[in-house]
Design a protein around this motif. Sequence first.
Motif: not given
Length: 116
Positions: A41-44, A60-62, A73-76, A92-98
């Motif tokens: 995906v390119g978020v690494a 957008m999902a992040a 939200a807490d992580f962000y 980083a949130v995108m990576h965790k969401l994935l």
Amino acid sequence: MQEKVNLLTSIPGIGQQTALMILTLLPEIASSENKSLAALVGVAPFIQGGRKTLRKALYMAAVASVRWNKPLADFYHRLRAKGKCGKVAIVAVMHKLLSMVSSVYKRKSPWVENLA
């Protein structure tokens, strides 16, 4: 396909359109590990590029997840408090969401917030 969409939309921040984009643009989700999915995906943190359309949908999902998904939200906010800029924290949130999407997909059970 509807069952898979329902599984992914159980995660706060992932809507039906994002779930469909993940399922169609990332067929490797069933067989790959989290690190290789993040690289695709390119978020690494170690790679650039990846699948631009999917990355835009995850962005957008992040952003939605930072508002509606308490663990993300807490992580962000933790990253922002450490001095990370907003875009870095969102990636980083995108990576965790994935990783969450991959876990829900492989377990074949809806996402449940851990209250413990």
